[in-house]
Design a protein around this motif. Structure first.
Motif, PDB file in Angstrom:
ATOM      1  N   THR A   4      39.805  53.848  19.672  1.00 60.51           N
ATOM      2  CA  THR A   4      38.649  54.129  20.514  1.00 60.51           C
ATOM      3  C   THR A   4      39.105  54.255  21.966  1.00 60.51           C
ATOM      4  OG1 THR A   4      38.202  51.779  20.828  1.00 60.51           O
ATOM      5  CG2 THR A   4      37.086  52.871  18.985  1.00 60.51           C
ATOM      6  N   LEU A  33      37.077  63.391  14.931  1.00 63.23           N
ATOM      7  CA  LEU A  33      37.261  62.481  16.062  1.00 63.23           C
ATOM      8  C   LEU A  33      36.415  61.227  15.901  1.00 63.23           C
ATOM      9  CD1 LEU A  33      37.348  65.034  18.998  1.00 63.23           C
ATOM     10  CD2 LEU A  33      39.253  63.631  18.157  1.00 63.23           C
ATOM     11  N   ALA A  34      35.213  61.391  15.359  1.00 65.27           N
ATOM     12  CA  ALA A  34      34.338  60.232  15.151  1.00 65.27           C
ATOM     13  C   ALA A  34      34.919  59.265  14.122  1.00 65.27           C
ATOM     14  CB  ALA A  34      32.954  60.695  14.695  1.00 65.27           C
ATOM     15  N   LEU A  93      34.627  67.430  15.693  1.00 66.58           N
ATOM     16  CA  LEU A  93      33.947  66.246  16.213  1.00 66.58           C
ATOM     17  C   LEU A  93      33.808  65.172  15.147  1.00 66.58           C
ATOM     18  CD1 LEU A  93      31.188  67.945  18.401  1.00 66.58           C
ATOM     19  CD2 LEU A  93      33.285  66.802  19.173  1.00 66.58           C
ATOM     20  N   SER A  94      33.569  65.586  13.904  1.00 62.63           N
ATOM     21  CA  SER A  94      33.490  64.612  12.805  1.00 62.63           C
ATOM     22  C   SER A  94      34.815  63.886  12.631  1.00 62.63           C
ATOM     23  CB  SER A  94      33.118  65.310  11.494  1.00 62.63           C
ATOM     24  OG  SER A  94      31.851  65.877  11.578  1.00 62.63           O
ATOM     25  N   VAL A 107      26.063  66.254  14.313  1.00 61.97           N
ATOM     26  CA  VAL A 107      27.337  65.544  14.433  1.00 61.97           C
ATOM     27  C   VAL A 107      27.336  64.686  15.684  1.00 61.97           C
ATOM     28  CG1 VAL A 107      29.820  65.830  14.798  1.00 61.97           C
ATOM     29  CG2 VAL A 107      28.645  67.224  13.099  1.00 61.97           C
ATOM     30  N   ASP A 108      26.747  65.184  16.763  1.00 58.48           N
ATOM     31  CA  ASP A 108      26.658  64.418  17.998  1.00 58.48           C
ATOM     32  C   ASP A 108      25.913  63.108  17.763  1.00 58.48           C
ATOM     33  OD1 ASP A 108      27.017  64.051  20.856  1.00 58.48           O
ATOM     34  OD2 ASP A 108      24.861  64.453  21.030  1.00 58.48           O
ATOM     35  N   VAL A 164      28.220  60.728  15.949  1.00 63.20           N
ATOM     36  CA  VAL A 164      29.212  60.180  16.883  1.00 63.20           C
ATOM     37  C   VAL A 164      28.586  59.047  17.697  1.00 63.20           C
ATOM     38  CG1 VAL A 164      30.597  60.694  18.934  1.00 63.20           C
ATOM     39  CG2 VAL A 164      30.582  62.285  17.010  1.00 63.20           C
ATOM     40  N   GLU A 165      27.371  59.240  18.177  1.00 62.70           N
ATOM     41  CA  GLU A 165      26.699  58.192  18.943  1.00 62.70           C
ATOM     42  C   GLU A 165      26.479  56.938  18.101  1.00 62.70           C
ATOM     43  OE1 GLU A 165      23.156  59.616  20.823  1.00 62.70           O
ATOM     44  OE2 GLU A 165      24.222  61.225  21.847  1.00 62.70           O
ATOM     45  N   VAL A 179      28.298  55.945  15.521  1.00 68.53           N
ATOM     46  CA  VAL A 179      29.612  55.315  15.321  1.00 68.53           C
ATOM     47  C   VAL A 179      30.001  54.538  16.564  1.00 68.53           C
ATOM     48  CG1 VAL A 179      32.080  55.783  15.019  1.00 68.53           C
ATOM     49  CG2 VAL A 179      30.410  56.966  13.593  1.00 68.53           C
ATOM     50  N   GLN A 180      29.776  55.122  17.728  1.00 70.31           N
ATOM     51  CA  GLN A 180      30.093  54.437  18.981  1.00 70.31           C
ATOM     52  C   GLN A 180      29.290  53.142  19.112  1.00 70.31           C
ATOM     53  OE1 GLN A 180      29.364  57.494  21.898  1.00 70.31           O
ATOM     54  NE2 GLN A 180      31.505  58.113  21.926  1.00 70.31           N
ATOM     55  N   GLN A 183      38.053  58.427  13.823  1.00 75.60           N
ATOM     56  CA  GLN A 183      39.289  57.786  14.282  1.00 75.60           C
ATOM     57  C   GLN A 183      39.100  56.282  14.449  1.00 75.60           C
ATOM     58  OE1 GLN A 183      42.241  59.553  14.598  1.00 75.60           O
ATOM     59  NE2 GLN A 183      40.891  61.039  13.618  1.00 75.60           N
TER      60      GLN A 183
END
Length: 69
Positions: A33, A27-28, A24-25, A56-57, A60-61, A63-64, A30
């Protein structure tokens, strides 16, 4: 960068929360998008309850939010 039209990233996992957190890290981090992540969890204890995966979740949030995704 460009956005993929219809890209799903499917991640099967079973009792490997640390490996899932690393995935997941990655993917975050990348630059592309617009993709969706689907996790198929077959663990005895759901990985969604693991502290490492939860942290990690949250990353990710964040970063989004920064990317406006």
């Amino acid at each position: 960068m460009t956005q993929p039209a219809d890209l799903d990233v499917l991640i099967p996992t079973k009792d490997r929360p640390a490996s899932l957190a690393v995935t997941l890290s990655g993917l975050a981090a990348q630059t592309v998008t617009g993709f969706r992540v689907v996790i198929s969890d077959q663990s005895g204890v759901p990985v969604a309850e693991d502290a490492l995966v939860l942290s990690v979740d949250e990353v990710v949030e964040q970063v989004q939010d920064l990317l406006g995704a």
